[in-house]
Design a protein around this motif. Sequence first.
Motif, PDB file in Angstrom:
ATOM      1  N   ASN A 175      -4.322   6.420 -14.015  1.00 18.18           N
ATOM      2  CA  ASN A 175      -4.293   4.961 -14.115  1.00 18.18           C
ATOM      3  C   ASN A 175      -5.458   4.310 -13.376  1.00 18.18           C
ATOM      4  N   LEU A 176      -6.073   3.314 -14.018  1.00 17.01           N
ATOM      5  CA  LEU A 176      -7.044   2.469 -13.352  1.00 17.01           C
ATOM      6  C   LEU A 176      -6.300   1.310 -12.683  1.00 17.01           C
ATOM      7  N   VAL A 177      -7.025   0.431 -11.996  1.00 21.12           N
ATOM      8  CA  VAL A 177      -6.357  -0.588 -11.192  1.00 21.12           C
ATOM      9  C   VAL A 177      -5.509  -1.536 -12.036  1.00 21.12           C
ATOM     10  N   SER A 178      -6.002  -1.900 -13.226  1.00 18.75           N
ATOM     11  CA  SER A 178      -5.248  -2.845 -14.049  1.00 18.75           C
ATOM     12  C   SER A 178      -3.929  -2.244 -14.502  1.00 18.75           C
ATOM     13  N   ALA A 179      -3.988  -1.003 -14.975  1.00 16.03           N
ATOM     14  CA  ALA A 179      -2.758  -0.330 -15.401  1.00 16.03           C
ATOM     15  C   ALA A 179      -1.856  -0.051 -14.209  1.00 16.03           C
ATOM     16  N   GLY A 180      -2.445   0.318 -13.084  1.00 17.12           N
ATOM     17  CA  GLY A 180      -1.648   0.576 -11.890  1.00 17.12           C
ATOM     18  C   GLY A 180      -0.956  -0.679 -11.382  1.00 17.12           C
ATOM     19  N   LEU A 181      -1.665  -1.802 -11.449  1.00 18.90           N
ATOM     20  CA  LEU A 181      -1.067  -3.061 -11.017  1.00 18.90           C
ATOM     21  C   LEU A 181       0.085  -3.454 -11.935  1.00 18.90           C
ATOM     22  N   ARG A 182      -0.083  -3.235 -13.235  1.00 21.46           N
ATOM     23  CA  ARG A 182       1.000  -3.533 -14.167  1.00 21.46           C
ATOM     24  C   ARG A 182       2.210  -2.635 -13.876  1.00 21.46           C
ATOM     25  N   SER A 183       1.948  -1.361 -13.619  1.00 21.42           N
ATOM     26  CA  SER A 183       3.036  -0.440 -13.308  1.00 21.42           C
ATOM     27  C   SER A 183       3.770  -0.887 -12.049  1.00 21.42           C
ATOM     28  N   PHE A 184       3.008  -1.352 -11.068  1.00 16.94           N
ATOM     29  CA  PHE A 184       3.643  -1.846  -9.839  1.00 16.94           C
ATOM     30  C   PHE A 184       4.441  -3.117 -10.103  1.00 16.94           C
ATOM     31  N   PHE A 185       3.917  -3.974 -10.986  1.00 15.24           N
ATOM     32  CA  PHE A 185       4.630  -5.207 -11.342  1.00 15.24           C
ATOM     33  C   PHE A 185       5.963  -4.893 -12.014  1.00 15.24           C
ATOM     34  N   VAL A 186       5.961  -3.872 -12.884  1.00 16.80           N
ATOM     35  CA  VAL A 186       7.173  -3.519 -13.620  1.00 16.80           C
ATOM     36  C   VAL A 186       8.171  -2.780 -12.727  1.00 16.80           C
ATOM     37  N   GLU A 187       7.655  -1.865 -11.907  1.00 13.93           N
ATOM     38  CA  GLU A 187       8.541  -1.013 -11.117  1.00 13.93           C
ATOM     39  C   GLU A 187       8.651  -1.512  -9.674  1.00 13.93           C
ATOM     40  N   GLY A 188       7.574  -1.338  -8.916  1.00  8.97           N
ATOM     41  CA  GLY A 188       7.619  -1.722  -7.502  1.00  8.97           C
ATOM     42  C   GLY A 188       7.771  -3.214  -7.301  1.00  8.97           C
ATOM     43  N   TRP A 209       0.834  -1.213   0.000  1.00 11.91           N
ATOM     44  CA  TRP A 209       0.000   0.000   0.000  1.00 11.91           C
ATOM     45  C   TRP A 209       0.864   1.256   0.000  1.00 11.91           C
ATOM     46  N   ASN A 210       1.990   1.211   0.682  1.00 15.21           N
ATOM     47  CA  ASN A 210       2.895   2.367   0.731  1.00 15.21           C
ATOM     48  C   ASN A 210       3.781   2.471  -0.505  1.00 15.21           C
ATOM     49  N   ALA A 211       3.962   1.349  -1.216  1.00 14.86           N
ATOM     50  CA  ALA A 211       4.862   1.346  -2.370  1.00 14.86           C
ATOM     51  C   ALA A 211       4.212   1.924  -3.622  1.00 14.86           C
ATOM     52  N   ALA A 212       2.895   1.910  -3.695  1.00 20.50           N
ATOM     53  CA  ALA A 212       2.185   2.409  -4.880  1.00 20.50           C
ATOM     54  C   ALA A 212       0.860   3.022  -4.436  1.00 20.50           C
ATOM     55  N   PRO A 213       0.346   3.987  -5.187  1.00 18.43           N
ATOM     56  CA  PRO A 213      -0.913   4.647  -4.800  1.00 18.43           C
ATOM     57  C   PRO A 213      -2.141   3.813  -5.147  1.00 18.43           C
ATOM     58  N   PHE A 214      -2.282   2.662  -4.481  1.00 18.83           N
ATOM     59  CA  PHE A 214      -3.411   1.793  -4.794  1.00 18.83           C
ATOM     60  C   PHE A 214      -4.743   2.436  -4.418  1.00 18.83           C
ATOM     61  N   GLY A 215      -4.747   3.286  -3.429  1.00 19.61           N
ATOM     62  CA  GLY A 215      -5.975   4.001  -3.093  1.00 19.61           C
ATOM     63  C   GLY A 215      -6.450   4.863  -4.247  1.00 19.61           C
ATOM     64  N   GLN A 216      -5.511   5.554  -4.907  1.00 19.30           N
ATOM     65  CA  GLN A 216      -5.860   6.380  -6.057  1.00 19.30           C
ATOM     66  C   GLN A 216      -6.318   5.519  -7.228  1.00 19.30           C
ATOM     67  N   TYR A 217      -5.658   4.377  -7.432  1.00 16.46           N
ATOM     68  CA  TYR A 217      -6.069   3.475  -8.512  1.00 16.46           C
ATOM     69  C   TYR A 217      -7.498   2.981  -8.303  1.00 16.46           C
ATOM     70  N   LEU A 218      -7.802   2.588  -7.068  1.00 16.33           N
ATOM     71  CA  LEU A 218      -9.150   2.101  -6.766  1.00 16.33           C
ATOM     72  C   LEU A 218     -10.188   3.202  -6.947  1.00 16.33           C
ATOM     73  N   LEU A 219      -9.876   4.394  -6.473  1.00 17.52           N
ATOM     74  CA  LEU A 219     -10.806   5.518  -6.607  1.00 17.52           C
ATOM     75  C   LEU A 219     -11.036   5.852  -8.075  1.00 17.52           C
ATOM     76  N   ASN A 220      -9.966   5.852  -8.867  1.00 19.71           N
ATOM     77  CA  ASN A 220     -10.099   6.135 -10.296  1.00 19.71           C
ATOM     78  C   ASN A 220     -11.005   5.113 -10.981  1.00 19.71           C
ATOM     79  N   SER A 221     -10.782   3.850 -10.686  1.00 18.21           N
ATOM     80  CA  SER A 221     -11.549   2.790 -11.337  1.00 18.21           C
ATOM     81  C   SER A 221     -13.021   2.833 -10.937  1.00 18.21           C
ATOM     82  N   VAL A 222     -13.282   3.033  -9.650  1.00 17.77           N
ATOM     83  CA  VAL A 222     -14.674   3.099  -9.187  1.00 17.77           C
ATOM     84  C   VAL A 222     -15.379   4.309  -9.795  1.00 17.77           C
TER      85      VAL A 222
END
Length: 280
Positions: free
Chosen positions: A222-235, A62-75
């Motif tokens: 970024n939506l959750v899918s794109a955010g998750l991919r970004s985290f997979f590549v970077e974080g 949760w601290n490594a990537a803005p998952f809260g923002q990704y979830l809010l964007n997607s919803v």
Amino acid sequence: MFRTSIPVQIIRHVALLLISFGMAFPFLWMVTSSLKSNDEIRAFPPVLLPEVPLWSNFVETWNAAPFGQYLLNSVFVAGLIVICQIILSSLMAYALTHMHFPFKNVLLGLILTMYMLPVSATYLPSYIILSKLNLIDTYTGLIISNAVSIFSIFLIRQAFMQLPKELVEAGKIDGAGHLRILFTLLFPLARSSFIVLALLSFISNYNNYFWPMLITKSPELNLVSAGLRSFFVEGGGYGMKWPLIMAGSTFTIVPLLVLFVIAQKWIIKGVNNAFSVNKG
């Protein structure tokens, strides 16, 4: 009526339990893997449960990537798309079932033909149109481009066809206009189908990956899918930190699981109503 024998019932329930477990196992593996260490994930033979659950993986993710923002964007995006699709599909479905105009059957055939068109075939013309409207890299472009769904039109049309046409005729006799008939008579009676439409549309757009990635470039969009991919590549270090990747995947899937648990009875009821054969 014939009653099913006890052995047959037992076999049926065991088969259903095995099928249910097979469908739920990937989610169970994802959640348990998010609590493991890297060594436990790579262990052979694999283990389902961690020896010591590492709840800190969720905090670190949760601290490594803005998952809260990704979830809010997607919803936010999926919710607005759902509203647009409900309004537009109900208007089109009403016109196709309870209004008479020239080339009505031709229009219906065209809509059903477009349903067979691969979605990827529409990406290039849609991108060009949005580019000319200066809607690339905006939520407005993403919402407008998904506001109309052929499946949604077909689903609501099927639901309206199950309702007695006498209701519409009675509403016209009482002096009600088309919009009043649609939203005060048909909409409440087809409520379960609209709930199914909302759920299916929300899940589809919440998980949408390729099209949002194509037209949105800003990380804050970024939506959750794109955010998750970004985290997979970077974080996530290209898969070097699998527990964190599984924790991030768990974050993204939890809202959908909660939504399904709350509305599962409406899904079953709505699908049965929408796809039942019209006897009228």
